[in-house]
Design an enzyme around this catalytic site. Structure first.
Site, PDB file in Angstrom:
ATOM      1  N   ARG A 136     -18.209  -9.908  18.372  1.00 24.97           N
ATOM      2  CA  ARG A 136     -18.781  -9.637  19.696  1.00 24.97           C
ATOM      3  C   ARG A 136     -20.301  -9.461  19.639  1.00 24.97           C
ATOM      4  O   ARG A 136     -20.963  -9.475  20.676  1.00 24.97           O
ATOM      5  CB  ARG A 136     -18.126  -8.400  20.311  1.00 24.97           C
ATOM      6  CG  ARG A 136     -18.336  -7.109  19.533  1.00 24.97           C
ATOM      7  CD  ARG A 136     -17.580  -5.947  20.186  1.00 24.97           C
ATOM      8  NE  ARG A 136     -17.727  -4.698  19.429  1.00 24.97           N
ATOM      9  CZ  ARG A 136     -16.953  -4.340  18.424  1.00 24.97           C
ATOM     10  NH1 ARG A 136     -15.971  -5.153  18.030  1.00 24.97           N
ATOM     11  NH2 ARG A 136     -17.128  -3.184  17.803  1.00 24.97           N
ATOM     12  N   TYR A 137     -20.832  -9.281  18.419  1.00 27.63           N
ATOM     13  CA  TYR A 137     -22.275  -9.072  18.276  1.00 27.63           C
ATOM     14  C   TYR A 137     -23.026 -10.335  17.864  1.00 27.63           C
ATOM     15  O   TYR A 137     -24.244 -10.397  18.027  1.00 27.63           O
ATOM     16  CB  TYR A 137     -22.552  -7.980  17.244  1.00 27.63           C
ATOM     17  CG  TYR A 137     -21.996  -6.626  17.620  1.00 27.63           C
ATOM     18  CD1 TYR A 137     -22.355  -6.000  18.812  1.00 27.63           C
ATOM     19  CD2 TYR A 137     -21.100  -5.972  16.775  1.00 27.63           C
ATOM     20  CE1 TYR A 137     -21.843  -4.761  19.154  1.00 27.63           C
ATOM     21  CE2 TYR A 137     -20.580  -4.730  17.103  1.00 27.63           C
ATOM     22  CZ  TYR A 137     -20.951  -4.131  18.293  1.00 27.63           C
ATOM     23  OH  TYR A 137     -20.439  -2.912  18.631  1.00 27.63           O
ATOM     24  N   THR A 138     -22.339 -11.298  17.283  1.00 30.37           N
ATOM     25  CA  THR A 138     -23.027 -12.482  16.758  1.00 30.37           C
ATOM     26  C   THR A 138     -22.884 -13.655  17.719  1.00 30.37           C
ATOM     27  O   THR A 138     -21.964 -13.712  18.534  1.00 30.37           O
ATOM     28  CB  THR A 138     -22.467 -12.883  15.380  1.00 30.37           C
ATOM     29  OG1 THR A 138     -21.074 -13.186  15.506  1.00 30.37           O
ATOM     30  CG2 THR A 138     -22.639 -11.757  14.383  1.00 30.37           C
TER      31      THR A 138
END
Length: 858
Positions: A132-134
């Protein structure tokens, strides 16, 4: 209990319309085969054509379909993973994300296929950030793998729920299997293909196009060797050549470092491929603390985004070269085991370098052919439309009049096709023979396209399309033209993406090792029941006629007896099999060289034996990696099995299991076979059975095997011999009381395994039980050793050739209470043609001289 439960169970009731009875063994075997092939073809192995496994291919295709290309904005990795999983790959999201992350790692992929934004892991082994962060998108070179996929260049198949279509392979504008490599573990096999330099691979592919007869050596003029993303150095070129020539090999990779003697510092700049930097530093620190490495006072990791820099500070007075050699022995070198295994037409195959490129070229020819056919069809369709427009412009007044006087659009089309007649003031207009496609297009033309300028543009386009048709027809009709297109496109890829090599080569000189100081010579190795072991040069044992006593070969402590004797070379690899079914590995030169009158060294100092474990068979070879075929093992109770030699490549210092044994059973003998040998099992009571090796299917190391011979009473197996009719002429059998015989191979008819067999030799009171059974050929010598340490060397031709079921002749004259313990064969290649036979007296005299020399040596 529910009252609705049936009183009795009826087969098929409530389960299926039909119940099929099957043996559980058959069902398990078939189900396991199906599972294995599913793993092999569907998960673990790359396709030779595009170098991708299904999960890689599906991720890239999902990104392509979603428009997440190199010129688009980055998209959340979770979105890409979700689309891949939902449409094409119904497996765990973590497996998909791990694959996506690896394709973005510039330390894992030589040419990353994914352009990642965010934390995608590090060379220290740090995991990627949560998906979800990359964010990610395709890299430009990844798009080359999918180029022209919309032009019917590859086959498609339904996805897992038949909602969509997915490609079975990508068009792949460059040989991705070699360029980015691959690794994976399937069922019973694995692949480990190193990455290479794109420019070199393209040059080699072009060479193969221009010279289909090019050899691996010719291709290596272009492909120097693996080119790892982390750089480092490859030690020597021979291992690389072997890997390219056979599809298998072990390449030594050494870190790149600088030694600063005056500053007392060693700086590591590049690490071997897939080496974890943090763990490497930790291992070095542990060895320093444990005293295994001396002279280091500090280790610092000064790595940053510009590259790796590990600084090793030395103690005052420490010699940098000595410390460097210690680091090389344990930490700065690793081995990359090349296994060039890929799917060819859905089947796993180990491929040479040339075969890999040939399969890629076959695929690329198919892609370019299908693309050309697709473009030709499009060009012909366009030419047909343009031809109609030009004819319409030539007759524009009549065409316009026909359309204007038609009652409907459909009538106008029909009139243009010549199907109906249009009249003006009672006079019919000229008819036309336009096709349906041309008529549709003409009716849809705008008035602005009727200008003279537009007509000129249509004519120019028509000429261009005709030229395209001619070019495509030439490509499809001439293989050399098609290859020229492939070559041109490959060179374009090279111009766009090729870069300099990162991995260099260093000479395989290295430091002087113990092996370098030991001369290569043929030796006799003796092992006692109490596991004392030593080696002696074969030259110390001169051949004599059969029937002699031989000479002393070893000293034995009270209660100890000789267990086995075998002939090898000091630089051979030894696989030592024990009665417990374990196998250990060591170099022959690791066995201490001692005199004939010495006892030897305890094997527990060399091998990590359990209590009661002793060596019962030894397989020796020049190089363990060069053994091909199978290791065929027999047990005391008559079981036999064969296992591929590739399952014995990495043997732990504590040994590994070679075969499973029933309680009370022991491993007694091992032979190397090629898959096409006949096997002869001999028993202590003189029975023997010959059968084809194919009757024993290949099994894993932990399997027990199958019954090889049916034993009667308290009879047990004495040994097994493999027949190679190109080199072997006789079966030679020796008994414990020193008798033996040679018998022609033809006297042993081939039977099915698990039979009682035939009488080989009379194991009566005079002969005693059978001790050994061997296959021999012309020029071979026999080494016979007794329980009490006497050794006799004699030519096999000195032992009479007789039939089966005979007594044999005296081979070794034994003292009272002594018995033959072990027998081995010295191949003719190890014997000296000019060597003369000695009689017993001269041997005894030489023995006394040798004993004095041995005493002087000690």
């Amino acid at each position: 209990m529910s009252s609705d439960a049936p009183d009795s169970f009826e087969p098929g009731a409530g389960i299926a319309a039909e119940v099929k009875n099957a043996r559980i063994e058959d069902e398990m075997e078939q189900s396991y085969i199906d599972y294995a092939m599913s793993v092999i073809a569907g998960r673990a192995l790359p396709d030779v054509r595009d170098g991708l496994k299904p999960v890689h291919r599906r991720i890239l295709y999902a990104m392509h379909q979603a428009g997440v290309t190199s010129n688009s904005s980055h998209r959340k990795s979770s979105s890409i993973v979700g689309e891949t999983m939902g449409d094409y790959h119904p497996h765990g999201d973590s497996a998909i994300y791990d694959t996506l992350a690896r394709m973005a790692q510039d330390f894992s992929m030589r040419y990353p296929l994914v352009d990642g934004q965010g934390n995608f892991g590090s060379v220290d082994g740090d995991p990627p950030a949560a998906m979800r962060y990359t964010e990610a998108r395709m890299s430009p070179i990844a798009e080359e793998l999918l180029d022209d996929i919309d032009k019917d260049t590859v086959d498609f198949q339904s996805n897992y729920d038949d909602r969509k279509q997915e490609p079975t392979v990508l068009p792949s504008s460059f040989p991705n299997l070699l360029v980015n490599g691959s690794s994976g573990i399937a069922v019973g096999m694995s692949t480990n293909i190193p990455p290479h330099n794109l420019g070199e691979v393209v040059d080699a592919t072009v060479e193969l196009i221009e010279n289909p007869d090019a050899t691996v050596a010719d291709l290596m003029e272009h492909i120097k060797g693996p080119d790892f993303p982390t750089g480092a150095n490859i030690v020597g070129r021979n291992a690389v050549h072997k890997a390219y020539k056979t599809g298998r090999g072990r390449v030594r990779v050494r870190a790149d470092y600088d030694v600063f003697e005056e500053e007392g510092r060693i700086v590591i700049n590049e690490l071997p491929y897939q080496e974890n930097k943090a763990r490497l530093i930790e291992r070095i620190a542990d060895d320093v603390n444990e005293g295994k490495i001396e002279g280091i006072r500090d280790i610092r990791d000064e790595s940053d985004r510009d590259g790796i820099r590990v600084v090793i500070e030395l103690k005052r007075g420490a010699m940098a070269e000595v410390v460097k050699n210690q680091l090389l022995d344990n930490h700065l070198e690793s081995t990359f085991g090349v296994i060039n295994l890929a799917l060819v037409d859905g089947q796993p195959q180990v491929l040479t370098l040339k075969e890999t490129l040939e399969h890629y070229l076959d695929h690329r020819r198919d892609v370019v052919r299908r693309r050309s056919e697709y473009e030709l069809a499009e060009a012909e369709d366009r030419a047909h439309i343009l031809d109609g427009r030009l004819k319409a412009l030539d007759n524009i007044d009549d065409v316009v009049e026909t359309i204007r006087n038609s009652e409907s659009r459909d009538d106008a089309k029909a009139a243009l096709r010549g199907e109906v007649e249009v009249e003006v003031d009672g006079e019919p207009l000229p008819t036309f023979d336009f096709s349906e496609e041309q008529a549709n297009h003409i009716v849809s033309m705008q008035l602005g396209s009727l200008t003279s300028m537009e007509a000129a543009e249509i004519e120019a386009e028509y000429e261009d399309v005709q030229a395209t048709i001619e070019r495509l027809e030439t490509i499809l009709g001439d293989q050399s033209e098609l290859d020229a297109v492939i070559e041109s496109e490959l060179l374009d890829i090279k111009d766009e993406y090729a870069d300099d090599r990162r991995t260099s080569f260093v000479a395989n000189t290295g430091e002087v090792t113990r092996a370098d100081l030991i001369p290569e010579e043929d030796v006799v190795v003796v092992v006692s029941e109490d596991d004392y072991i030593k080696r002696m040069p074969v030259s110390r044992f001169r051949a004599q006629h059969r029937g002699g006593k031989g000479i002393i070969g070893t000293d034995l402590k009270e209660g100890d007896n000789v267990s086995s004797v075998f002939v090898t070379n000091t630089h051979d690899d030894l696989l030592c099999f024990t009665n417990h079914g374990q196998v250990y590995q060591l170099k022959a030169y690791q066995v201490p060289e001692m005199s004939r009158t010495a006892r030897g060294k305890s094997a527990v100092n060399l091998l990590d034996f359990d209590d009661g474990e002793e060596i019962t068979a030894v397989v020796n070879c020049d190089d363990l990696e060069d053994i091909e075929g199978y290791l065929t093992m027999v047990t005391r109770n008559g079981y036999i099995k064969r296992t591929g030699t590739d399952r014995f490549q990495n043997i732990l210092s504590t040994g590994i299991i070679a075969t499973k044994l029933d309680e009370g059973d022991e491993l007694v003998d091992v032979e190397v076979t090629d898959g096409e040998s006949d096997l002869v099992i001999g028993t202590e009571r003189g029975m023997s059975i010959r059968f084809d090796e194919d009757e024993v299917r290949a099994m894993g190391r932990s399997a027990r095997g199958v019954r090889g011979i049916k034993l009667e009473g308290d009879d047990v197996v004495a040994g097994v011999a493999a027949i190679d009719e190109a080199h072997h002429s006789w079966i030679l059998t020796v008994t414990e009381n020193g008798y033996g015989k040679r018998t022609d191979l033809d006297a042993y008819r081939t039977q099915s395994r698990n039979g009682k067999g035939l009488i080989d030799i009379k194991a009566n009171e005079r002969n005693g039980p059978v001790c050994a059974i061997n296959t021999v050929g012309e020029g071979d010598h026999l080494v016979v050793m007794s329980d009490e340490g006497q050794i006799l060397r004699t030519p096999v031709e000195d032992i009479s050739t007789v039939g089966r079921n005979t007594m044999g002749v005296i081979v070794m004259d034994l003292d009272e209470g002594d018995a033959v313990a072990s027998v081995d064969v010295i191949p003719a290649a190890m014997t000296t043609e000019a060597e003369e036979l000695d009689d017993a007296d001269s041997v005894e005299e030489d023995a006394e001289t040798d004993a004095k020399a041995d005493a002087d040596d000690e």
